[in-house]
Design a protein around this motif. Sequence first.
Motif, PDB file in Angstrom:
ATOM      1  N   THR A  87      -3.647 -59.764   5.238  1.00  0.00           N
ATOM      2  CA  THR A  87      -2.645 -59.757   4.189  1.00  0.00           C
ATOM      3  C   THR A  87      -1.701 -58.592   4.374  1.00  0.00           C
ATOM      4  O   THR A  87      -1.982 -57.643   5.094  1.00  0.00           O
TER       5      THR A  87
ATOM      6  N   GLN B 285       0.656 -52.293  -5.339  1.00  0.00           N
ATOM      7  CA  GLN B 285      -0.045 -51.207  -6.009  1.00  0.00           C
ATOM      8  C   GLN B 285       0.870 -49.989  -6.107  1.00  0.00           C
ATOM      9  O   GLN B 285       1.866 -49.869  -5.388  1.00  0.00           O
TER      10      GLN B 285
ATOM     11  N   THR C 207      -9.269 -59.647   4.271  1.00  0.00           N
ATOM     12  CA  THR C 207      -9.642 -60.212   2.981  1.00  0.00           C
ATOM     13  C   THR C 207     -11.071 -60.729   3.108  1.00  0.00           C
ATOM     14  O   THR C 207     -11.608 -60.828   4.208  1.00  0.00           O
TER      15      THR C 207
ATOM     16  N   ASN D  63      -9.045 -55.311  -3.364  1.00  0.00           N
ATOM     17  CA  ASN D  63      -8.016 -56.135  -3.999  1.00  0.00           C
ATOM     18  C   ASN D  63      -7.385 -57.154  -3.074  1.00  0.00           C
ATOM     19  O   ASN D  63      -6.896 -58.178  -3.502  1.00  0.00           O
ATOM     20  N   PHE D  64      -7.339 -56.828  -1.771  1.00  0.00           N
ATOM     21  CA  PHE D  64      -6.564 -57.667  -0.862  1.00  0.00           C
ATOM     22  C   PHE D  64      -7.451 -58.436   0.111  1.00  0.00           C
ATOM     23  O   PHE D  64      -7.044 -58.954   1.077  1.00  0.00           O
TER      24      PHE D  64
ATOM     25  N   ARG E 170      -7.540 -51.913  -0.206  1.00  0.00           N
ATOM     26  CA  ARG E 170      -7.333 -53.040   0.690  1.00  0.00           C
ATOM     27  C   ARG E 170      -8.554 -53.951   0.668  1.00  0.00           C
ATOM     28  O   ARG E 170      -8.450 -55.162   0.632  1.00  0.00           O
TER      29      ARG E 170
ATOM     30  N   ALA F 213       0.459 -55.641   2.220  1.00  0.00           N
ATOM     31  CA  ALA F 213       0.385 -54.923   0.957  1.00  0.00           C
ATOM     32  C   ALA F 213       1.654 -54.112   0.765  1.00  0.00           C
ATOM     33  O   ALA F 213       2.225 -53.587   1.722  1.00  0.00           O
TER      34      ALA F 213
ATOM     35  N   THR G 193       5.083 -60.059  -0.986  1.00  0.00           N
ATOM     36  CA  THR G 193       3.624 -60.132  -0.967  1.00  0.00           C
ATOM     37  C   THR G 193       3.065 -60.072  -2.385  1.00  0.00           C
ATOM     38  O   THR G 193       3.600 -59.363  -3.242  1.00  0.00           O
TER      39      THR G 193
ATOM     40  N   ASN H 192       0.266 -58.739  -3.089  1.00  0.00           N
ATOM     41  CA  ASN H 192      -0.615 -57.571  -3.126  1.00  0.00           C
ATOM     42  C   ASN H 192       0.219 -56.305  -3.295  1.00  0.00           C
ATOM     43  O   ASN H 192       0.857 -55.835  -2.345  1.00  0.00           O
TER      44      ASN H 192
END
Length: 366
Positions: free
Chosen positions: A175, A269, A116, A365-366, A362, A177, A265, A267
């Motif tokens: 993080t 998609q 991140t 967004n994360f 990644r 995902a 999580t 995160n």
Amino acid sequence: MALGYRFSDFIPPQDDKPGFESLLEIFLQLVTITSGDANEALNWLSSLDKQYKITNDEYGIGDFIEDLRKKGYLDDDPERKGGLSLTAKSEQSIRKSALEEIFGKLKKGGKGSHATPHTGTGDEASTDRREYRFGDSIEQISMTDSLRNAQINHGIGDLRLTEQDLEVNETEHKTQAATVLMIDISHSMILYGEDRITPAKKVGMALAELIRQKYPKDTLDVIVFGNDAWQIEVKDLPYLEVGPYHTNTVAGLELALDILRKRKTPNKQIFMITDGKPTCLKEGLRYYKNSFGLDRKVVNKTLNLAAQCRRLKIPVTTFMIASDPYLQAFVDEFTKVNNGQAYYSSLKGLGHLVFRDYRQNRKKNF
């Protein structure tokens, strides 16, 4: 001394792989195309050998089949006389082969996570250093840098090490995902003499192997959608076949959202691989279908779900295997409503686009 060039005869590189390894590469490709039918793949391999002489007098197709048994790639299939079926080892090898073909050689990482933009107490050290802060762990202290600071601050003969001398290794937060991969298995995926389902399967298998090796903290769920949508296991991807189905994108998105709601999580998609417009809805026990043009009833329901995904902060990345302008117009509208991304890909470039977008998502967004 003058610099120059030395020339010699060019000797082309020789294929030094053993016969089994060379044939295994071809077999894994064929068995993906035959949707996991090992017997049909071996028939094709025999035909290729007859036409192109890919074996020699020392190692033939019979030897290869025997080695497949011995090495645990094939089992006897009791439901077919003299038949053979794939083993779990074969299924994993197919995924690895897809990973090699689509994403190239990737070394397995340690824990495997996504960075991140934030730093602090994390689980992977970066190359950055900073001053010590209250709460930093002893493991984070860079002793070499801290001792150098002490010598500079207090002199070489002074062995004091104060809090002001300490430097720590910066770490990056990582993080998890959650990804859902949607694969269109409507009849159009094999229409007009084009095999679009095999590249889609390879992408799914390669993505699964990528996540297993490099991002083991992540989750990947695979669903297929035709008239309906249902979840499949990653190990079932080689056996995937299209059916006499329309394209119920709504059912696919609804199932994807159901799956992602259960993931802890934040995160999340969705990746969607499709070659056509939505043409089907399920209303109670009946199916509403229209393959002619863009049916507003079907399209509006699909766009409503795109908006719902956006409200839930779930981006949808669409990989459209088609070049029809009106289909691209629909995907553009869908992407705008969702605030996601869209790629219009040839079959050859599909895997590289998925890989690039997976990595970019990644970072972004994360």
